[in-house]
Design an enzyme around this catalytic site. Structure first.
Site, PDB file in Angstrom:
ATOM      1  N   ASP A 196       0.837  -1.204   0.000  1.00 23.23           N
ATOM      2  CA  ASP A 196       0.000   0.000   0.000  1.00 23.23           C
ATOM      3  C   ASP A 196       0.875   1.257   0.000  1.00 23.23           C
ATOM      4  OD1 ASP A 196       0.823   0.172   2.724  1.00 23.23           O
ATOM      5  OD2 ASP A 196      -0.760  -1.257   3.241  1.00 23.23           O
ATOM      6  N   ASP A 239       0.395   3.605 -20.139  1.00 26.98           N
ATOM      7  CA  ASP A 239       0.128   2.190 -20.380  1.00 26.98           C
ATOM      8  C   ASP A 239      -0.406   1.993 -21.806  1.00 26.98           C
ATOM      9  OD1 ASP A 239      -0.247  -0.510 -19.093  1.00 26.98           O
ATOM     10  OD2 ASP A 239      -2.306  -0.160 -19.723  1.00 26.98           O
ATOM     11  N   GLU A 259       4.910   3.168 -22.626  1.00 30.42           N
ATOM     12  CA  GLU A 259       4.999   1.725 -22.830  1.00 30.42           C
ATOM     13  C   GLU A 259       4.411   1.508 -24.222  1.00 30.42           C
ATOM     14  OE1 GLU A 259       3.180  -2.617 -21.840  1.00 30.42           O
ATOM     15  OE2 GLU A 259       1.974  -0.838 -21.873  1.00 30.42           O
TER      16      GLU A 259
HETATM   17  C1  GLC Z   1       0.308  -3.016 -19.889  1.00 34.63           C
HETATM   18  C2  GLC Z   1       0.643  -3.310 -18.451  1.00 34.63           C
HETATM   19  C3  GLC Z   1       0.121  -4.667 -18.124  1.00 34.63           C
HETATM   20  C4  GLC Z   1      -1.368  -4.681 -18.296  1.00 34.63           C
HETATM   21  C5  GLC Z   1      -1.749  -4.219 -19.702  1.00 34.63           C
HETATM   22  C6  GLC Z   1      -3.207  -3.883 -19.780  1.00 34.63           C
HETATM   23  O1  GLC Z   1       0.953  -3.834 -20.785  1.00 34.63           O
HETATM   24  O2  GLC Z   1       2.012  -3.184 -18.260  1.00 34.63           O
HETATM   25  O3  GLC Z   1       0.466  -5.068 -16.826  1.00 34.63           O
HETATM   26  O4  GLC Z   1      -1.861  -5.972 -18.107  1.00 34.63           O
HETATM   27  O5  GLC Z   1      -1.073  -3.042 -20.055  1.00 34.63           O
HETATM   28  O6  GLC Z   1      -3.471  -2.691 -19.101  1.00 34.63           O
END
Ligand code: GLC
Length: 556
Positions: free
Chosen positions: A39, A212, A277
């Site tokens: 947390d 993300d 990402e």
């Molecule tokens: C990204 C995150 C992963 C997640 C996916 C869907 O790849 O790093 O952990 O499951 O997005 O949000």
């Protein structure tokens, strides 16, 4: 911050260009209230550990209100903290303390999809086909006479069709779990909402965002078929991630989204940044996400994916450096994260995997640009491969048999009994059990032990901050001639120079003439005026440091 850099390489607004960022997987970092789950208060208590480790910033995985089907990457309220992790007040206290210690905070933003528990999706389900509520997501009619077949052949990254049918017969798109419906990013309300969410967290003082699935928000017009999937041909579409084109990823229009976000980030003081990402077909297409009018960084997953060979590392390093020079942004290195098998295990597990992981970390930390560490890599934690199936929680596990839980096992801090100080004494068992072997890998067990992985990281991070040739994202990488299978490069800043040598050749090598060894991932043995660098080891040499003084030796 500047006091930690004898020759500050960049202005403060550019802090991220050479930052070492530590990824906190919030559920598994530290449990303050004994419920078995990490947390925000747990993070706050351990901030001094992270400051002493020598990182510049933390990236926190999602801690927002969520049904937790995908570990919080299924967000139901983007502006609140899930009670499992604490409250907004806990967040505010945590970020205040972090800033006081000179640590910056990056939060995860999940714009590609919401949770199905999000009020927008609940409203979409309650509304009729063709309604404005449905238009915020990607609802479509099915194929076949009664619309009983999905609208196209797209496949979820977690396996199975990317479409789920609702009772009135329409289908909605989810590139991940069915509980993670994809948003319609061509809808102005969606765009406005996320600009507002960015401002919400920027106003609370966050220094940046990890975006993300940054390549995912825009889908090709007309939702065209891919042409194959595991149901029809046995070949998974996700095989093309980072290697080929898919109509639901890396569409040119996604860049409009980031061009709208950048002025918002730039309108706040202190160098607010975003890291993507993103998976793209080529390094060139990946580089399009970064630059002065889009995002600041994009993870180089090619580096993470490099096989254990000098050629493989050399190729991905050179390509990433070239691309980043072209777009004027620094490279962003990463070896492990919460989605990938930990690098100790990827490199062979056991003693060999650990040796290689330690060497790879020295390689990464000697490169220009920014480096992202994943919690526990500084302890040399391996992937936990033998978690009982019934404890695995990754939604991908049920659909594909592949699970990311093994890299998400809670951090061992101290003590002799599991969960090794992850929670308070007498607390609930941790949400995933730590193996008995992790007692010896705990923070307490490694602290002050010469040669431990933790002390290797501490030393490497200290040198990286203090050495003028490393404390800059601008210093060139000058490759040196070496034996086959050995990588050696120099970083130079004015009169200062540091050489990193990595032995991937499969046999010990004798090296000489690089200067004084200041860090090494394994014991170096003196040989004449030089040293023998063992198999699967790396070392840093300072040309201008006259006397000996190796700070780190073999694994303890
Ligand atoms: C990204 C995150 C992963 C997640 C996916 C869907 O790849 O790093 O952990 O499951 O997005 O949000």
């Amino acid at each position: 911050m500047t006091t930690r850099h004898p020759t500050p390489p960049t202005t403060d607004d550019d802090w991220w260009r050479s930052a070492v960022v530590y990824q906190v997987y919030v559920r598994s970092f530290a449990d303050s209230n004994g419920d078995g789950v990490g947390d925000l208060r747990g993070i706050r208590h351990h901030l001094p550990y992270l400051r002493d480790l020598g990182v510049d910033a933390l990236w926190l995985t999602p801690f927002y209100t969520s049904p937790m089907v995908d570990g919080g990457y299924d967000v139901a309220d983007y502006r609140d903290v899930d009670p499992m992790f604490g409250t907004l007040a806990d967040f505010d206290r945590m970020i205040t303390d972090a800033h006081a210690l000179g640590l910056r905070i990056i939060v995860d933003l999940v714009p590609n999809h919401t949770s199905d528990a999000h009020p927008w999706f609940q409203a979409a389900l309650a509304a009729a086909p063709g309604s404005p509520e449905r238009d915020r997501y990607l609802f479509a009619d099915g194929q076949g006479p009664d619309g009983g077949l999905p609208p196209n052949d797209w496949e979820s990254i977690f396996g199975g069709p990317a479409w789920t049918r609702v009772p009135d017969g329409q289908w909605y798109l989810h590139l991940f779990d069915p509980t993670q419906p994809d948003l319609n990013w061509r809808h102005p309300e969606v765009r406005e909402e996320f600009l507002d969410i960015l401002r919400f967290w920027l106003d609370r003082g966050v220094d940046g965002f990890r975006i993300d699935v940054a390549h995912g928000m825009i889908k090709a017009e007309g939702l065209p078929d891919v042409g194959f999937n595991s149901m029809t041909t046995g070949r998974r579409q996700s095989e093309l991630l980072g290697k080929g084109r898919l109509p639901y990823f890396d569409q040119d229009e996604v860049h409009d989204v980031y061009r709208a976000w950048r002025p918002v980030l730039d309108s706040y003081p202190g160098g607010r940044m975003a890291v993507a990402e993103a998976w793209a077909e080529t390094p060139q297409r990946l580089a399009r996400y970064i630059g002065p009018d889009e995002l600041h960084q994009a993870f180089s997953f090619d580096f993470l994916d490099a096989t254990w060979s000098a050629d493989s590392f050399r190729k991905v390093i050179d390509t990433a450096l070239t691309e980043s020079t072209i777009v004027g942004a620094p490279t962003t290195w990463v070896l492990s994260n919460h989605d990938k098998q930990r690098h100790v295990t990827r490199y062979g597990d056991g003693p060999q995997g650990l040796r290689r992981a330690r060497a790879a970390s020295l390689l990464m930390l000697a490169l220009p640009g920014s480096a992202y560490l994943y919690q526990g890599e500084e302890l040399g934690l391996p992937e936990v491969l033998d978690l009982p199936d019934e404890l695995r929680q990754d939604p991908a596990f049920l659909r594909t048999g592949e699970s990311r839980d093994g890299c998400r096992v809670p951090i061992p801090w101290d003590g002799e009994l599991a969960p090794y100080g992850f929670g308070p004494p007498g607390g609930a068992p941790s949400w995933l059990p730590a193996p008995a072997t992790w007692q010896a890998l705990s923070v307490a067990a490694q602290t002050g032990v010469p040669g431990s992985t933790l002390e290797l990281y501490r030393t490497a991070l200290r040198i990286r901050h203090d050495h003028p040739a490393l404390a800059t994202d601008a210093g060139e990488v000058v490759w040196l001639d070496t034996d086959p299978g050995v990588l050696a490069f120099r970083r130079v800043a004015g009169p200062a120079a540091l050489t990193c040598v990595v032995n991937l050749s499969g046999a010990p090598v004798t090296i000489d003439g690089y200067g004084t060894a200041v860090a090494a991932s394994a014991e170096l043995t003196p040989a004449g005026t030089g040293h023998v660098l063992p198999v699967d080891a790396a070392a840093w040499f300072d040309e201008h440091r006259p006397t000996g003084g190796l700070t780190v030796g073999s694994p303890g």
